[in-house]
Design a protein around this motif. Sequence first.
Motif, short mmCIF file in Angstrom:
data_model
loop_
_atom_site.label_atom_id
_atom_site.label_comp_id
_atom_site.label_asym_id
_atom_site.label_seq_id
_atom_site.Cartn_x
_atom_site.Cartn_y
_atom_site.Cartn_z
N ALA A 12 0.85 -1.18 0.00
CA ALA A 12 0.00 0.00 0.00
C ALA A 12 0.89 1.23 0.00
O ALA A 12 2.05 1.18 0.41
N GLN A 13 0.32 2.31 -0.44
CA GLN A 13 1.06 3.57 -0.45
C GLN A 13 1.03 4.21 0.92
O GLN A 13 0.11 3.99 1.71
N ALA A 14 2.04 4.99 1.18
CA ALA A 14 2.04 5.78 2.40
C ALA A 14 0.78 6.63 2.44
O ALA A 14 0.39 7.22 1.42
N GLY A 15 0.17 6.66 3.61
CA GLY A 15 -1.09 7.36 3.74
C GLY A 15 -2.31 6.49 3.52
O GLY A 15 -3.44 6.90 3.82
N GLY A 16 -2.07 5.31 2.98
CA GLY A 16 -3.16 4.38 2.71
C GLY A 16 -3.53 3.55 3.91
O GLY A 16 -3.06 3.80 5.03
N SER A 17 -4.37 2.54 3.66
CA SER A 17 -4.88 1.70 4.75
C SER A 17 -4.81 0.24 4.38
O SER A 17 -4.84 -0.14 3.20
N LEU A 18 -4.72 -0.56 5.42
CA LEU A 18 -4.80 -2.01 5.29
C LEU A 18 -5.54 -2.56 6.49
O LEU A 18 -5.52 -1.96 7.58
N ARG A 19 -6.16 -3.70 6.29
CA ARG A 19 -6.81 -4.38 7.40
C ARG A 19 -6.27 -5.80 7.48
O ARG A 19 -6.44 -6.58 6.55
N LEU A 20 -5.64 -6.10 8.56
CA LEU A 20 -5.08 -7.42 8.79
C LEU A 20 -6.06 -8.26 9.60
O LEU A 20 -6.79 -7.73 10.46
N SER A 21 -6.05 -9.55 9.33
CA SER A 21 -6.90 -10.48 10.07
C SER A 21 -6.06 -11.62 10.61
O SER A 21 -5.03 -11.98 10.04
N CYS A 22 -6.54 -12.18 11.68
CA CYS A 22 -5.86 -13.32 12.30
C CYS A 22 -6.95 -14.28 12.77
O CYS A 22 -7.71 -13.97 13.69
N VAL A 23 -7.01 -15.43 12.10
CA VAL A 23 -8.03 -16.42 12.43
C VAL A 23 -7.42 -17.46 13.37
O VAL A 23 -6.34 -17.99 13.10
N ALA A 24 -8.15 -17.74 14.42
CA ALA A 24 -7.66 -18.70 15.42
C ALA A 24 -8.43 -20.01 15.32
O ALA A 24 -9.66 -20.03 15.25
N SER A 25 -7.68 -21.09 15.35
CA SER A 25 -8.25 -22.43 15.50
C SER A 25 -7.83 -22.92 16.88
O SER A 25 -6.64 -22.90 17.21
#
Length: 131
Positions: A12-25
């Motif tokens: 992503a570009q600086a200033g942009g956004s990301l959404r990380l996910s973490c799925v648990a088993s």
Amino acid sequence: QVQLVESGGGSAQAGGSLRLSCVASVSEYYTYSRHCMGWFLQSPGKEREGVAVIDSDGSANYADSVKGRFTISRDNAKRILYLQINNLHPEDAGMYYCAADRGYGGEYITIGGRRCQYSNWGQGTQVTVSS
């Protein structure tokens, strides 16, 4: 036992956004909702840094470097941990790991004043920031 799988990384570009996910088993002996969960960043040439932690009651703590830009949240019913990253900075680049507190047998780490004992880690998801 707890197994964690991160996703959502990318470029992503600086200033942009990301959404990380973490799925648990989890096994039947682990109640996901009762434990704190954390996100960590490993940047090239730097030590691993805890960036956000969320407690069982939903309260969150953050490293000073990410306050106001990162938001940690959790969906206990789905056993998913999230990290919303806004206003990306170049220094946010690196491998992001989620980790679970099991209450014993782990490493004590304090993030934003909240100490948890992290015993299970995911494999990480890579974030690249372009300027």
